[in-house]
Design an enzyme around this catalytic site. Sequence first.
Site, PDB file in Angstrom:
ATOM      1  N   ASP A 216      -3.663  -8.548   4.604  1.00  0.00           N
ATOM      2  CA  ASP A 216      -3.027  -8.219   3.334  1.00  0.00           C
ATOM      3  C   ASP A 216      -4.013  -7.347   2.556  1.00  0.00           C
ATOM      4  O   ASP A 216      -5.203  -7.282   2.889  1.00  0.00           O
ATOM      5  CB  ASP A 216      -2.712  -9.513   2.581  1.00  0.00           C
TER       6      ASP A 216
ATOM      7  N   ASP B 275      -3.959  -6.490  -1.547  1.00  0.00           N
ATOM      8  CA  ASP B 275      -4.313  -6.993  -2.879  1.00  0.00           C
ATOM      9  C   ASP B 275      -4.609  -8.482  -2.839  1.00  0.00           C
ATOM     10  O   ASP B 275      -3.805  -9.285  -2.358  1.00  0.00           O
ATOM     11  CB  ASP B 275      -3.171  -6.732  -3.869  1.00  0.00           C
TER      12      ASP B 275
END
Length: 246
Positions: free
Chosen positions: A23, A25
Amino acid sequence: MSAGLAQDRGSGAADRFELVVFDWDGTLIDSTHAIADAIQASAADLGLPVPTRERASHVIGLGLFEAIHYAVPEIRREELPAFVERYRRHFLRADEQLRAFDGIDALLAELGQAGTVLAVATGKSRAGLNRSLLQTGWARHFATTRCADEGVPKPDPWMLQDICEELGIEAGRAVMIGDTSHDLRMARAAGASAVAVTYGAHPVEELLACEPSACLDSVAQLRAWLLPRLAAPGVQGVQRGSGSDA
């Protein structure tokens, strides 16, 4: 309570991963506060109920429209364009100041030197991720990337499934690393392993409820867990930067 390595559910040879998917953020970049601030400020600009920090942070990893509807359920359809415009304005003010979590630069470089195949599955837009890849100089690390506006966003398994299909790697040989339950649920739905990091958006209890293979408190713990579980380097036919953002 610190999650640490206590949640480790590893099982030896079955965890020799060929593909590591990150991922963005809250996992690679310390941006949780900037996203939550932008959501809260946008709601205030439009005179809408301002979500709590917990609610604004919970949506990180979702597609933008899904995130807005969850964070501000009172919003009307006709207010969405104005909210999106204000969100992007607020977020971009902070974007260039955002930095990677301590140790991420070194970890990505080490994984690359080891020949590990890396990818990104993110709730960011394609334009937003491309901008971030330029700012960080990290495009060279990733074989491919997927964004929420290119298909079905998390927690649907589409992003992980599409990455695995492109790279010719079975989902069972991939591990998804993320800071939200959306990441972990996506991995489970796709048939991949999942590792949670606790320094991002979602609280430890919510991450543990998804039963990840490990729940880790720092990049150092992530490195210590991940490196012994990587398959031999060199997946045939896979080259860095061959994804849609190259």
